[in-house]
Design a protein around this motif. Sequence first.
Motif, PDB file in Angstrom:
ATOM      1  N   GLN A 170       0.792  -1.230   0.000  1.00  0.00           N
ATOM      2  CA  GLN A 170       0.000   0.000   0.000  1.00  0.00           C
ATOM      3  C   GLN A 170       0.822   1.276   0.000  1.00  0.00           C
ATOM      4  O   GLN A 170       0.492   2.220  -0.711  1.00  0.00           O
ATOM      5  N   GLN A 171       1.887   1.272   0.796  1.00  0.00           N
ATOM      6  CA  GLN A 171       2.677   2.500   0.844  1.00  0.00           C
ATOM      7  C   GLN A 171       3.321   2.775  -0.505  1.00  0.00           C
ATOM      8  O   GLN A 171       3.464   3.914  -0.915  1.00  0.00           O
TER       9      GLN A 171
ATOM     10  N   LEU B  19       1.062   9.409  -5.948  1.00  0.00           N
ATOM     11  CA  LEU B  19       1.583  10.757  -5.712  1.00  0.00           C
ATOM     12  C   LEU B  19       2.628  11.131  -6.759  1.00  0.00           C
ATOM     13  O   LEU B  19       3.287  12.151  -6.640  1.00  0.00           O
TER      14      LEU B  19
ATOM     15  N   ARG C  68      -9.626   1.232  -7.879  1.00  0.00           N
ATOM     16  CA  ARG C  68      -8.215   0.995  -8.187  1.00  0.00           C
ATOM     17  C   ARG C  68      -7.944   1.084  -9.680  1.00  0.00           C
ATOM     18  O   ARG C  68      -6.860   1.471 -10.106  1.00  0.00           O
TER      19      ARG C  68
ATOM     20  N   PHE D 268      -5.288   9.609  -3.924  1.00  0.00           N
ATOM     21  CA  PHE D 268      -5.894   8.362  -3.453  1.00  0.00           C
ATOM     22  C   PHE D 268      -5.730   8.281  -1.940  1.00  0.00           C
ATOM     23  O   PHE D 268      -4.633   8.421  -1.419  1.00  0.00           O
TER      24      PHE D 268
ATOM     25  N   PHE E  59      -6.061   5.683   1.002  1.00  0.00           N
ATOM     26  CA  PHE E  59      -6.202   4.233   1.193  1.00  0.00           C
ATOM     27  C   PHE E  59      -6.984   3.929   2.459  1.00  0.00           C
ATOM     28  O   PHE E  59      -7.040   4.731   3.394  1.00  0.00           O
ATOM     29  N   GLN E  60      -7.529   2.721   2.454  1.00  0.00           N
ATOM     30  CA  GLN E  60      -8.353   2.312   3.583  1.00  0.00           C
ATOM     31  C   GLN E  60      -7.604   2.405   4.915  1.00  0.00           C
ATOM     32  O   GLN E  60      -8.115   2.904   5.883  1.00  0.00           O
ATOM     33  N   ASN E  61      -6.375   1.899   4.915  1.00  0.00           N
ATOM     34  CA  ASN E  61      -5.583   1.995   6.149  1.00  0.00           C
ATOM     35  C   ASN E  61      -4.592   3.148   6.058  1.00  0.00           C
ATOM     36  O   ASN E  61      -3.584   3.156   6.719  1.00  0.00           O
TER      37      ASN E  61
ATOM     38  N   ALA F 239      -2.114   4.005   4.544  1.00  0.00           N
ATOM     39  CA  ALA F 239      -0.816   3.781   3.913  1.00  0.00           C
ATOM     40  C   ALA F 239       0.100   4.984   4.068  1.00  0.00           C
ATOM     41  O   ALA F 239       0.788   5.382   3.137  1.00  0.00           O
ATOM     42  N   LEU F 240       0.124   5.568   5.247  1.00  0.00           N
ATOM     43  CA  LEU F 240       1.066   6.669   5.478  1.00  0.00           C
ATOM     44  C   LEU F 240       2.468   6.100   5.485  1.00  0.00           C
ATOM     45  O   LEU F 240       2.676   4.951   5.854  1.00  0.00           O
ATOM     46  N   PHE F 241       3.435   6.918   5.063  1.00  0.00           N
ATOM     47  CA  PHE F 241       4.817   6.458   5.113  1.00  0.00           C
ATOM     48  C   PHE F 241       5.254   6.483   6.566  1.00  0.00           C
ATOM     49  O   PHE F 241       5.405   7.554   7.164  1.00  0.00           O
ATOM     50  N   LYS F 242       5.474   5.273   7.097  1.00  0.00           N
ATOM     51  CA  LYS F 242       5.712   5.125   8.531  1.00  0.00           C
ATOM     52  C   LYS F 242       6.962   5.847   8.997  1.00  0.00           C
ATOM     53  O   LYS F 242       7.052   6.266  10.131  1.00  0.00           O
ATOM     54  N   HIS F 243       7.934   5.924   8.094  1.00  0.00           N
ATOM     55  CA  HIS F 243       9.231   6.435   8.509  1.00  0.00           C
ATOM     56  C   HIS F 243       9.354   7.941   8.256  1.00  0.00           C
ATOM     57  O   HIS F 243      10.428   8.489   8.361  1.00  0.00           O
TER      58      HIS F 243
ATOM     59  N   ARG G  47      -2.182  14.545   2.320  1.00  0.00           N
ATOM     60  CA  ARG G  47      -1.142  14.067   1.424  1.00  0.00           C
ATOM     61  C   ARG G  47      -1.688  13.891   0.007  1.00  0.00           C
ATOM     62  O   ARG G  47      -1.034  14.244  -0.970  1.00  0.00           O
ATOM     63  N   ALA G  48      -2.919  13.355  -0.069  1.00  0.00           N
ATOM     64  CA  ALA G  48      -3.507  13.129  -1.386  1.00  0.00           C
ATOM     65  C   ALA G  48      -3.848  14.449  -2.079  1.00  0.00           C
ATOM     66  O   ALA G  48      -3.754  14.564  -3.292  1.00  0.00           O
TER      67      ALA G  48
END
Lengths: 265, 271, 354
Positions: A161-162, A169, C46, C78, C80-82, C84-88, C145-146
């Motif tokens: 997903q990421q 983007l 999608r 887009f 996303f359902q969860n 999908a943020l960039f964790k880092h 972000r989107a």
Amino acid sequence: MRRILIALTYLVFIVLLIIPLFKIGTGAWQEGLDGLIHAITRPEAVHALMMTAWIVVVVTMLNTIFGVMLAMYLVRGTWMGSRLKQFLNSIVDLPFAVSPVIGGLMIVLILGPSTTIGAFFESIGFKIVYAFPGMVLATLFVTFPLMVREVMPVLQEVGTQQEEAASTLGAYGWTTFWKVTWPLIRFGVIYGVVLTIARSLGEFGAVLVVSGNVMNKTQTATTLVYQDVENFNVVSANGVALVLAVFSVLLLLFMEWAKRRRGVH
Amino acid sequence: MNGILRHKGWSWGFRSTVMLYFIVLIALPIIGVYTKSFSLGWSAFADSVSDPLAWKSILLTLKLSLIATAINILIGTMIAWVLNRYKFIGRTFLNSLVDLPFALPTAVGGLMILLLLGPNSWVGNLAAQLGLQIVFHEPAIVIAMVFVTFPFVIRAIQPLLEELDKSEEEAAYLLGASKFHVFRRVILPSILPGVLSGAMLAFSRALAEFGAVVLVAGNIPGKTLIASVYIFGEVESDNPQGAAAVSILLLSLSFLILWLVNWVQMRRHAK
Amino acid sequence: MHIEVSGLNKHFGQFHAVKDVSFSIEKGHLIGLLGPSGGGKTSILRMLAGLESPDSGDILFHGRRVNDLPPQERGIGFVFQNYALFKHMTVYDNIAFGLKIKKQSKQQIKARVMELVELTGLSGFEHRYPHQLSGGQRQRVAFARALAPEPQLLLLDEPFAAIDAKIRQELRTWLRDLIERVGITSIFVTHDQDEAIEVADEIMIISQGRVEQKGTPWDIYKAPQTPFVASFIGESSIVDNISELKGFEDAAHWPSTRALIRPEYIEIGSRHEFPIASATEQGRIKHIHFRGSEWMVEVVVGKHTLITYRSLEKEVLHPGDEIYVLIHRAYLFNDHDSWMMENRLKVDPMPVHI
């Protein structure tokens, strides 16, 4: 019960791991500092250690690049069918099951001077078996699964997903890999690198068969230890072994660190 | 730059390179060793394998690997249990130390055992006085195998112990089960797949071990000559076909074990 | 952005996930794709984004076919359902990601990110990491972000699914206002009908890979075109043989036709509350459920159990009470057809000539 078990555990660790490790340390000092210095500054020892260093560097680089890419293909590749993927996935582990001696033998059988391929390369002046390239190949074979097996579960866990978010983007494959995928799998890869270094540093059987163990030519640190022991030169063997053991312990410490970091992310 | 990298040819090239590398490095040698062992026909293969020294070395390897694996199952299960369930001083240290045999070159491991138990060490002397022979005999080989395969069982059980639902155990206690009964009926069945796959990995590694064993075994043909050392000897004495023949016996056995391990793990994931 | 989709099909292995889907969306509208889980909504979304490619069919943005454009070049946002943020990456870096790809200058990026941080109410959180945020905050980051690269179309996949029921309500209103303010064409996927009805300008009901109906929430509620839509939207009771109920005897002309009756089609009360008593029939209260703002009443008429609502202002009923029931209309459907039937006796109160 609890106390007995803890005591037994300590006993096993002390007898099986701690005392032997300690013994390597003291063994190398048996003839004093001079003896140790002599053991590791002998021309053949210096050459062997350098040889090992080169193998570690080359193997780690190749194994990291190919291992990460293969892991990506096996987890993400949509271009190969699921049957093929399953098959490839199951043969990744084969080197784990192959005795290193057999691994070395395989390379001799296919690329040795008496084979067609080997003879061809020799005729153009490129020696594979009983030379550096063969030793690298043997070590690559042995270390092959380490990186793939470290990176695959991490890739599966982080999901796609990421990466998809990055593509919506506007980021293309390369950017996505460096900006999004890499930071996520970084610690898995580092862990794989540490395992690869440890294994290529210590590889013995495969290298012994492929190298021919020629002093000052194709001898590595581990095969030198073996030769020293065979020649009843235990103190010299100890010196080189101590150098290897120190590296191993350092790697172990680093491995613990990487494990912890990987757990955080 | 990006435009060039985005070209389809690149990904195609990457894919083929990686696949080629994969096939050449892994599949080709294995096919090679199988074909080589039959290169002089069936009878040559049969001759190589029926050489008493050859099959004795294989039997010896099997026997000692089994002993080493059994020892590993016992101490491995115990250590995994202690490291996971009890809090005591030095626990994290011991837990990190488990991986030492993976990190340490096997030749160094062999040398350590040789130094500790060898003819001039006090353990060696003590054993000699008692009439026991360790180094250059079977016990040393088993010790070397146990040392090298030490982490497998522990590392296979630990995640299962962590996953284990404490409430299952508690439920058993509430139903009046004794500690021993809970261990046998509740805990053991859940960690058994880990014990099995760890043991099989340890066994296949013990079968294949060379570095640690070659230094301590003495390598007396027919007595303490294990299979991988036998193969090495055949290679050295320029008999690649004989080496290959014994190799494929050992290889086939290892592949069978590997396949079993995968099968056990798949069944576990399927649940 | 004006969107036109025609004849879209998608298979996953043997599974036909999207079947011949066609629709068009006006610029600036907020569309909800509503339907049960696994019905193909997310696959449609999608494909619009370019994350999946259709097996057949065309997707047109502004009249231009975009089937072969990769997601990078479609100019869509887009969520996303969860999320999908960039964790880092921090909140700031997450929002700035798309702008950095566009190689905007540092000042431009900063200005745009701060604008969005402001807009989404995240001021003060710019330097936090996703794992330090609440679910609602993460959703806002995903949204910002989107929006950052100023897409022409915003796609949201179950945007509220992972959020506590309490905050969900608040976020819905917020999202609706925000989309209105930004003026961007948006499509969101949901399986929650309340969410779709409340947020969307128009709803598309999707089931088993097909578009069942498209229209404003009111149109769909009032005039469902398929039995699926009728039963999926709003509450209802299904009656197998409606000719047994008073006023619907004509339904016997169509064998194997079933009826769907919405709670508000049914009135209950004592006999004198109805001007045309002949259209009513007797029933018995089976259960009553307190719903916060009204009662939901289960009433048994003959062999049929029907549900209806009753105002809290009226006399409280009890299970077992005898009561008069008037069914105003029913939605009839069979395999070929569906139509609305009014209560015959209610329309024609005094049949003088009989």
